[in-house]
Enzyme design. Structure first.
Site, short mmCIF file in Angstrom:
data_model
loop_
_atom_site.label_atom_id
_atom_site.label_comp_id
_atom_site.label_asym_id
_atom_site.label_seq_id
_atom_site.Cartn_x
_atom_site.Cartn_y
_atom_site.Cartn_z
N ASN A 101 34.58 46.11 47.60
CA ASN A 101 35.24 47.38 47.24
C ASN A 101 34.82 47.83 45.85
OD1 ASN A 101 37.94 45.86 48.84
ND2 ASN A 101 37.02 47.72 49.63
N LYS A 202 41.37 34.44 35.47
CA LYS A 202 42.24 34.84 36.57
C LYS A 202 42.08 33.93 37.78
CE LYS A 202 44.98 37.09 39.24
NZ LYS A 202 44.82 38.46 39.71
#
Length: 337
Positions: A101, A202
């Site tokens: 994406n 993350k």
């Protein structure tokens, strides 16, 4: 004006080490110029709202038009594609589900880099492969723009309340400019290093989160089967050494806490499919760096199995429900023998 100020950074930035301060000031002067936002899902929508709440005009788009309606009613300008966002704003934040994406939004036929202005600041808060962040940074640099990775932690609740934690990777000279926007959406904005280090932080965090959620779910399930009241057990855990975020802030057992997905049939929150994706990223990077992650690997397998069993769109805390259903299947098989 903002575009001129940003573009000039590339003209004089090579002349003096002290120019960075001038451009921090330039960006501050233009602080209320429009901010672009691409990706208005469970996380992006409340993040964009917080920018509006802080007085920033927002120009936004999402692949699903219905996701834009609420933000439009609050005053945001909605456009058709990421390229149009880049045409109208020189500071853009993206919040997208996966690496493909991100690649499409930045480099696709209607992507941001097709209409980017020189000097633009691009901040990607998606959780993706660090190597993709580096690729996007290189592509942006060729167009005279700056790309930074800034994935988040805290979930939908923190996104709504503006208390996210941002882990930022990119040129340190640009951190102050990025922080100006990110502090509107988060309580903690941490510089991690060059492009890709935000993603690295993350990925490590989410691997631990998945392991912790599975451990909390197993513990709560065992305690309940031993006759303990789930609220009492949670209370004891949260005043003892077993306390963790999954037990005291995001408990996976229905009825233990209010305002969390487990109290809403595991709707909303952070999807199981997304957790499986993040664990896949952790697995890939662990393989590439030859790092042993046995519990991370088991967590990845469990969340992939959950996706195959119909949990893909439920919150990742539904692992508690998954364990209970597995338990029921085992009991049924035992009775049939």
């Amino acid at each position: 004006m903002a575009a001129v100020l940003r573009g000039s950074r590339f003209l004089v930035g090579r002349c003096s080490k002290h120019v960075d301060f001038a451009f921090v000031s330039a960006r501050s002067m233009a602080s209320k110029t429009p901010v672009g936002f691409v990706g208005l899902g469970n996380m992006g929508n409340p993040m964009a709202k917080n920018l509006l709440n802080h007085g920033y005009p927002v120009i936004a788009t999402d692949v699903f038009p219905e996701s834009c309606k609420e933000l439009q009613e609050l005053g945001a300008q909605i456009v058709d594609n990421p390229g149009e966002v880049a045409d109208k704003a020189d500071r853009i934040i993206t919040m997208l589900p996966s690496s493909p994406n991100v690649i499409d939004v930045y480099t696709g036929p209607n992507g941001i880099l097709k209409k980017i202005k020189k000097g633009s600041l691009l901040i990607d808060s998606s959780t993706i492969d660090p190597s993709v962040s580096k690729e996007m940074a290189a592509a942006a640099e060729k167009m005279g723009a700056v790309f930074m990775d800034a994935p988040v932690s805290g979930g939908v609740g923190a996104a709504s309340s503006g208390k996210l934690t941002f882990m930022v990777g990119g040129a340190e000279a640009e951190f102050t400019a990025a922080k100006e926007l990110l502090t509107c959406m988060g309580a903690n904005v941490v510089y991690c290093g060059q492009v890709g280090t935000g993603q690295a932080a993350k990925i490590c965090n989410n691997m631990l989160l998945a392991i912790g959620m599975i451990g909390t779910s197993e513990t709560m399930n065992l305690g309940i089967r031993l006759g303990l009241d789930p609220k009492l057990l949670a209370k004891i855990l949260n005043m003892s050494s077993g306390r963790c975020w999954s037990s005291d802030t995001y408990n996976p057992v229905p009825g233990v806490m209010e305002g969390v997905p487990s109290g809403n049939n595991y709707q909303g929150g952070f999807g199981t499919q997304l957790m499986a994706k993040d664990l896949g990223l952790a697995q890939n990077t662990a393989t590439n760096t030859k790092t042993p992650v046995p519990l991370g690997s088991l967590a990845h397998q469990m969340y992939r199995m959950m996706c195959a069993r119909g949990y893909a769109n439920k919150d990742f805390s539904s692992v508690f429900q998954f364990l209970q259903e597995e338990e029921g299947e085992e009991e049924g098989q035992g009775q049939g023998q």
